[in-house]
Write an enzyme that holds these catalytic residues in place. Structure first.
Site, PDB file in Angstrom:
ATOM      1  N   ASP A   1       0.885  -1.186  -0.018  1.00 29.73           N
ATOM      2  CA  ASP A   1      -0.071   0.014   0.040  1.00 29.73           C
ATOM      3  C   ASP A   1       1.012   1.121   0.105  1.00 29.73           C
ATOM      4  O   ASP A   1       1.928   1.241   0.815  1.00 29.73           O
ATOM      5  CB  ASP A   1      -0.934  -0.068   1.192  1.00 29.73           C
ATOM      6  CG  ASP A   1      -1.906   0.990   1.157  1.00 29.73           C
ATOM      7  OD1 ASP A   1      -2.897   1.094   0.468  1.00 29.73           O
ATOM      8  OD2 ASP A   1      -1.642   2.096   2.004  1.00 29.73           O
ATOM      9  N   ILE A   2       0.450   2.246  -0.730  1.00 34.64           N
ATOM     10  CA  ILE A   2       1.369   3.485  -0.988  1.00 34.64           C
ATOM     11  C   ILE A   2       0.740   4.190   0.372  1.00 34.64           C
ATOM     12  O   ILE A   2      -0.296   4.629   0.307  1.00 34.64           O
ATOM     13  CB  ILE A   2       0.908   4.098  -2.246  1.00 34.64           C
ATOM     14  CG1 ILE A   2       1.341   3.324  -3.332  1.00 34.64           C
ATOM     15  CG2 ILE A   2       1.604   5.634  -2.245  1.00 34.64           C
ATOM     16  CD1 ILE A   2       1.111   3.924  -4.852  1.00 34.64           C
TER      17      ILE A   2
ATOM     18  N   GLU B   1      -4.818   2.437  -4.149  1.00 31.07           N
ATOM     19  CA  GLU B   1      -3.355   2.522  -4.213  1.00 31.07           C
ATOM     20  C   GLU B   1      -2.644   1.006  -3.721  1.00 31.07           C
ATOM     21  O   GLU B   1      -1.485   0.979  -3.187  1.00 31.07           O
ATOM     22  CB  GLU B   1      -2.919   3.395  -3.501  1.00 31.07           C
ATOM     23  CG  GLU B   1      -3.286   3.645  -1.920  1.00 31.07           C
ATOM     24  CD  GLU B   1      -4.479   3.911  -1.422  1.00 31.07           C
ATOM     25  OE1 GLU B   1      -4.746   3.858  -0.234  1.00 31.07           O
ATOM     26  OE2 GLU B   1      -5.492   4.026  -2.279  1.00 31.07           O
TER      27      GLU B   1
END
Length: 153
Positions: A28-29, A71
């Site tokens: 996950d960003i 994301e």
């Protein structure tokens, strides 16, 4: 995502048949919504491209990476035990942390958090492995982001 989930099921069957381990990474960003809100969706799209390219450059050809949603990316590391997965995840995390994202007039520093689960220890089916990697990812986020967490450790 559909292709990734199909391959995930195939990897479970193959690993059961040959008694292999494999690991699943949920990536996950960190603070992606902030980038999108502050700089716009074009910058967000550029960040997604840079992160996916850096992740792909740091896995083997036999591994699989795909966008899971928003994301989030998912990575299947074939024939990879938990320690090997931790090493690979850390390599991906560092590669992204060290890579500047140059978009338009912006020079951004992006980080990721990663949660790891491993077959067969953490689950025997797709949903169990996804849930446990997601749980480890949540722990990584709660612990301050820009880190790798392994389910159950």
């Amino acid at each position: 995502r559909r292709y990734l989930l199909e391959r995930f099921g195939e990897e479970i069957e193959r690993s059961k048949k040959f008694k292999y381990s494999f690991s699943f990474l949920m990536v996950d960003i960190d603070h992606f919504k902030v980038y999108n809100d502050r700089y716009g969706h074009l910058v967000g799209d550029a960040i997604l491209k840079v992160v996916s390219k850096a992740a792909k450059e740091n896995i083997r050809q036999i591994d699989l990476i795909g966008r899971y949603g928003g994301e989030e990316f998912a990575v299947i590391l074939t024939e990879t035990d938990i320690e090997q997965a931790r090493f690979a995840a850390e390599r991906i995390r560092q590669a992204i942390e060290e890579r500047p994202v140059k978009v338009y007039d912006e020079d951004l520093k992006v980080t990721i958090s990663i949660g790891i689960s491993t077959f067969p220890t953490d689950g025997q089916d797709t949903q169990a492995l996804i849930d446990k990697a997601d749980s480890a990812l949540y722990r990584a986020k709660q612990a301050g982001r820009n880190r790798v967490c392994v389910y159950g450790v």
